[in-house]
Design an enzyme around this catalytic site. Sequence first.
Site, mmCIF file in Angstrom:
data_model
loop_
_atom_site.group_PDB
_atom_site.id
_atom_site.type_symbol
_atom_site.label_atom_id
_atom_site.label_comp_id
_atom_site.label_asym_id
_atom_site.label_seq_id
_atom_site.Cartn_x
_atom_site.Cartn_y
_atom_site.Cartn_z
ATOM 1 N N HIS A 240 47.254 48.804 57.676
ATOM 2 C CA HIS A 240 48.473 49.133 56.950
ATOM 3 C C HIS A 240 48.073 49.663 55.580
ATOM 4 C CE1 HIS A 240 51.565 47.732 59.668
ATOM 5 N NE2 HIS A 240 50.962 46.568 59.823
ATOM 6 N N CYS A 290 49.280 54.279 55.981
ATOM 7 C CA CYS A 290 50.376 54.992 55.334
ATOM 8 C C CYS A 290 50.052 55.306 53.889
ATOM 9 C CB CYS A 290 51.648 54.170 55.384
ATOM 10 S SG CYS A 290 52.511 54.410 56.928
#
Length: 418
Positions: A240, A290
């Site tokens: 992440h 991301c």
Amino acid sequence: MEERHRRALRRGRARLVAALRVEPLWEPLERRGIFTRTMLEEMQSTGGRGDQARQLIIDLETRGKQAFPVFLSILRDTGQGDLADMLGQECESPPALPQLLDLRPVELELRGEKQHKTVTLPERLSFPVQAESEKPRTPVPTQGSAVDKKSRDLVYELKADPCGHCLILNNVTFSRDSHLSTRVGSDRDCEKLERRFRALRFDVLTRRDLKAQEMVLELQKLARQDHSALDCCIVVILSHGCQTSHIQFPGGVYGTDGKPIPIEKIVNYFNGSNCPSLRGKPKLFFIQACGGEQKDRGFIVDCDSPKDEAPGASLESDATPFRAPSGDMDEPDAIACLPTPSDILVSYSTFPGFVSWREATGSWYVETLDSVLERYAHSEDLLNMLLRVANAVSAKGSYKQIPGCFNFLRKKFYFVCD
């Protein structure tokens, strides 16, 4: 950390770098739980007082809601109340309005064509465009090839076997306290890249589900190895991600404990100052995470772009909530002494500020990167292949994604294929 506190640290960074006395801060910062001893030792190893102060201010933004008020308290306890007052005043200042780009038309000359074409671009982005037919094509330099010496001088040599180390950090399952979801499909990504980079003659090491500090230790361990007999180094991170304060390289990645590590810090472990045996050698970073939480639905174009199926319910992103910076920039004197990175390329799965899409079969970025490397690594340089990756990924799905890279390579990079 609250956005107004982040903003105060960014605005005050120049003065803090110039005046902050860091030595008396280490013990209370550890005692009051803002940093661990290992984190502080890492900051102390970054260089002189100014470098340590700069790294402290950057890292402080990642240490939670209490980090800012505790830092101000420690400043006052160590006789640096003037700096604490300055930061307090910056907290009360309104955020600066974003600067608007000047979008006046500029004239770009396409060499090889008789007429000029006028394109609307920000003036700061104007640049000469090279016609496609004029672009030189450098063949892969091989033993006995007809490439002249000048061409070879512009290509990195990969003669070692293996070419270098490849470290893959694959975070799939995150702690409950982190509030981060399991990254379904990441193991598939990891398997593809393990197989691909082994085929490209790299010594591949994979680590799964590491906390932030464990990731740092693995990266430092790799950076401290002797790479003298090797020609390259690759780091792949699957996790992440989020936005972080930065000077050179944007973005951050999370450990399984939910603590972020700035990409900039990861890259700098391997720069010429911290990893002498990789000086002058290419250092490649591939980040599947991301850059933010914006979802891009794209815009209509009049062309024959591939039309992929709309993503199904299994489509996920590696986004985590983060309020984007207000646009405040580091003061010039806060960054004047930073070295220019060289022989470094950081490939991001998505444009800064946007999500990166992933399915049960793996992420769009890794799937495409693996496919392009398989098909073109024997004949094309890395930058050209990354253009192919960006073009293919940008055509996928109803939500859009476009990979990009920060390139500080001095030469062309060709993988060695069996």
